[in-house]
Design a protein around this motif. Structure first.
Motif, PDB file in Angstrom:
ATOM      1  N   LEU A 239      33.374  27.691  48.715  1.00 39.85           N
ATOM      2  CA  LEU A 239      33.822  27.906  50.089  1.00 39.85           C
ATOM      3  C   LEU A 239      33.498  29.322  50.527  1.00 39.85           C
ATOM      4  O   LEU A 239      33.707  30.269  49.768  1.00 39.85           O
ATOM      5  CB  LEU A 239      35.342  27.710  50.190  1.00 39.85           C
ATOM      6  CG  LEU A 239      35.873  26.300  50.035  1.00 39.85           C
ATOM      7  CD1 LEU A 239      37.392  26.313  50.038  1.00 39.85           C
ATOM      8  CD2 LEU A 239      35.361  25.413  51.141  1.00 39.85           C
ATOM      9  N   PRO A 240      33.025  29.471  51.749  1.00 40.46           N
ATOM     10  CA  PRO A 240      32.813  30.830  52.258  1.00 40.46           C
ATOM     11  C   PRO A 240      34.140  31.587  52.286  1.00 40.46           C
ATOM     12  O   PRO A 240      35.213  30.999  52.471  1.00 40.46           O
ATOM     13  CB  PRO A 240      32.287  30.610  53.678  1.00 40.46           C
ATOM     14  CG  PRO A 240      31.761  29.201  53.676  1.00 40.46           C
ATOM     15  CD  PRO A 240      32.597  28.456  52.676  1.00 40.46           C
ATOM     16  N   GLU A 241      34.066  32.888  52.103  1.00 39.99           N
ATOM     17  CA  GLU A 241      35.260  33.723  52.014  1.00 39.99           C
ATOM     18  C   GLU A 241      36.152  33.608  53.248  1.00 39.99           C
ATOM     19  O   GLU A 241      37.374  33.567  53.133  1.00 39.99           O
ATOM     20  CB  GLU A 241      34.840  35.183  51.779  1.00 39.99           C
ATOM     21  CG  GLU A 241      35.947  36.059  51.243  1.00 39.99           C
ATOM     22  CD  GLU A 241      36.494  35.580  49.900  1.00 39.99           C
ATOM     23  OE1 GLU A 241      37.720  35.686  49.715  1.00 39.99           O
ATOM     24  OE2 GLU A 241      35.735  35.088  49.045  1.00 39.99           O
ATOM     25  N   PHE A 242      35.559  33.532  54.442  1.00 38.60           N
ATOM     26  CA  PHE A 242      36.378  33.461  55.661  1.00 38.60           C
ATOM     27  C   PHE A 242      37.194  32.170  55.714  1.00 38.60           C
ATOM     28  O   PHE A 242      38.314  32.157  56.222  1.00 38.60           O
ATOM     29  CB  PHE A 242      35.526  33.646  56.932  1.00 38.60           C
ATOM     30  CG  PHE A 242      34.694  32.450  57.318  1.00 38.60           C
ATOM     31  CD1 PHE A 242      35.163  31.523  58.239  1.00 38.60           C
ATOM     32  CD2 PHE A 242      33.427  32.251  56.785  1.00 38.60           C
ATOM     33  CE1 PHE A 242      34.401  30.431  58.607  1.00 38.60           C
ATOM     34  CE2 PHE A 242      32.657  31.169  57.145  1.00 38.60           C
ATOM     35  CZ  PHE A 242      33.138  30.250  58.054  1.00 38.60           C
ATOM     36  N   ILE A 243      36.660  31.081  55.159  1.00 36.75           N
ATOM     37  CA  ILE A 243      37.414  29.822  55.124  1.00 36.75           C
ATOM     38  C   ILE A 243      38.562  29.930  54.122  1.00 36.75           C
ATOM     39  O   ILE A 243      39.678  29.480  54.394  1.00 36.75           O
ATOM     40  CB  ILE A 243      36.491  28.625  54.789  1.00 36.75           C
ATOM     41  CG1 ILE A 243      35.512  28.392  55.938  1.00 36.75           C
ATOM     42  CG2 ILE A 243      37.303  27.369  54.507  1.00 36.75           C
ATOM     43  CD1 ILE A 243      34.507  27.293  55.693  1.00 36.75           C
ATOM     44  N   LYS A 244      38.310  30.549  52.971  1.00 44.11           N
ATOM     45  CA  LYS A 244      39.376  30.745  51.980  1.00 44.11           C
ATOM     46  C   LYS A 244      40.523  31.529  52.602  1.00 44.11           C
ATOM     47  O   LYS A 244      41.689  31.171  52.438  1.00 44.11           O
ATOM     48  CB  LYS A 244      38.849  31.511  50.763  1.00 44.11           C
ATOM     49  CG  LYS A 244      37.943  30.724  49.873  1.00 44.11           C
ATOM     50  CD  LYS A 244      37.493  31.594  48.711  1.00 44.11           C
ATOM     51  CE  LYS A 244      36.446  30.943  47.873  1.00 44.11           C
ATOM     52  NZ  LYS A 244      35.975  31.811  46.788  1.00 44.11           N
ATOM     53  N   LYS A 245      40.199  32.610  53.315  1.00 41.80           N
ATOM     54  CA  LYS A 245      41.235  33.448  53.939  1.00 41.80           C
ATOM     55  C   LYS A 245      42.023  32.660  54.976  1.00 41.80           C
ATOM     56  O   LYS A 245      43.242  32.771  55.059  1.00 41.80           O
ATOM     57  CB  LYS A 245      40.598  34.690  54.566  1.00 41.80           C
ATOM     58  CG  LYS A 245      40.125  35.692  53.547  1.00 41.80           C
ATOM     59  CD  LYS A 245      39.502  36.902  54.199  1.00 41.80           C
ATOM     60  CE  LYS A 245      39.004  37.869  53.136  1.00 41.80           C
ATOM     61  NZ  LYS A 245      38.337  39.039  53.720  1.00 41.80           N
ATOM     62  N   GLU A 246      41.321  31.845  55.772  1.00 39.76           N
ATOM     63  CA  GLU A 246      41.991  31.055  56.800  1.00 39.76           C
ATOM     64  C   GLU A 246      42.932  30.024  56.172  1.00 39.76           C
ATOM     65  O   GLU A 246      44.072  29.852  56.616  1.00 39.76           O
ATOM     66  CB  GLU A 246      40.946  30.350  57.674  1.00 39.76           C
ATOM     67  CG  GLU A 246      41.538  29.612  58.854  1.00 39.76           C
ATOM     68  CD  GLU A 246      40.470  28.990  59.736  1.00 39.76           C
ATOM     69  OE1 GLU A 246      40.785  27.972  60.371  1.00 39.76           O
ATOM     70  OE2 GLU A 246      39.339  29.504  59.779  1.00 39.76           O
ATOM     71  N   VAL A 247      42.482  29.348  55.116  1.00 44.00           N
ATOM     72  CA  VAL A 247      43.307  28.360  54.428  1.00 44.00           C
ATOM     73  C   VAL A 247      44.532  29.025  53.822  1.00 44.00           C
ATOM     74  O   VAL A 247      45.662  28.525  53.947  1.00 44.00           O
ATOM     75  CB  VAL A 247      42.491  27.607  53.350  1.00 44.00           C
ATOM     76  CG1 VAL A 247      43.393  26.788  52.450  1.00 44.00           C
ATOM     77  CG2 VAL A 247      41.435  26.729  54.012  1.00 44.00           C
ATOM     78  N   LEU A 248      44.338  30.174  53.174  1.00 45.94           N
ATOM     79  CA  LEU A 248      45.469  30.889  52.576  1.00 45.94           C
ATOM     80  C   LEU A 248      46.469  31.343  53.633  1.00 45.94           C
ATOM     81  O   LEU A 248      47.682  31.260  53.426  1.00 45.94           O
ATOM     82  CB  LEU A 248      44.974  32.087  51.766  1.00 45.94           C
ATOM     83  CG  LEU A 248      44.336  31.741  50.425  1.00 45.94           C
ATOM     84  CD1 LEU A 248      43.757  32.997  49.777  1.00 45.94           C
ATOM     85  CD2 LEU A 248      45.338  31.088  49.494  1.00 45.94           C
ATOM     86  N   ALA A 249      45.969  31.807  54.764  1.00 45.20           N
ATOM     87  CA  ALA A 249      46.861  32.237  55.848  1.00 45.20           C
ATOM     88  C   ALA A 249      47.699  31.065  56.351  1.00 45.20           C
ATOM     89  O   ALA A 249      48.908  31.196  56.567  1.00 45.20           O
ATOM     90  CB  ALA A 249      46.053  32.848  56.984  1.00 45.20           C
ATOM     91  N   LYS A 250      47.072  29.895  56.505  1.00 51.83           N
ATOM     92  CA  LYS A 250      47.798  28.718  56.983  1.00 51.83           C
ATOM     93  C   LYS A 250      48.821  28.243  55.945  1.00 51.83           C
ATOM     94  O   LYS A 250      49.925  27.836  56.296  1.00 51.83           O
ATOM     95  CB  LYS A 250      46.832  27.602  57.349  1.00 51.83           C
ATOM     96  CG  LYS A 250      46.070  27.899  58.629  1.00 51.83           C
ATOM     97  CD  LYS A 250      45.154  26.784  59.025  1.00 51.83           C
ATOM     98  CE  LYS A 250      44.452  27.168  60.332  1.00 51.83           C
ATOM     99  NZ  LYS A 250      43.587  26.125  60.837  1.00 51.83           N
TER     100      LYS A 250
END
Length: 107
Positions: A85-96
């Protein structure tokens, strides 16, 4: 997955299946243990001569280190694929997820 990644996955898997530590494999290949470690994390890539030594130590044919398949009960099976997964998607998922956890904690 590129050929280098396939090689690394196969090397680590075959070495562990053979019950060899990085230290023992290095000893059998007449090289430094940190060199084997650097290969397994992708910081170095071995020469053709070293690939031959590694294969001999693992009691396999050199080409087996490059197969995008593994031998299971005498049959070739595809190697497990792990999506990246691209890093920005990982960050978004973790934030949610964190937001959802905070919401649940309120109740």
């Amino acid at each position: 997955m590129n050929l280098r990644q396939i090689f690394i996955i196969n090397l680590r898997r075959i070495r562990k299946d053979a019950g060899l530590s990085q230290m023992k494999l290095a000893e059998l290949c007449n090289t430094a243990v940190n060199y084997i470690g650097r290969i397994e994390v992708g910081l170095n890539f071995p020469s053709v001569e070293m690939i031959e030594k590694i294969a001999k130590a693992l009691k396999i044919k050199p080409y087996q280190l490059f197969l995008d398949e593994q031998l299971v009960n005498g049959r070739l099976k595809p190697l497990p694929w792990k999506p990246v997964l691209p890093e920005f998607i990982k960050k978004e998922v973790l934030a949610k997820l964190n937001s959802a956890v905070q919401t649940v904690r309120k109740y």
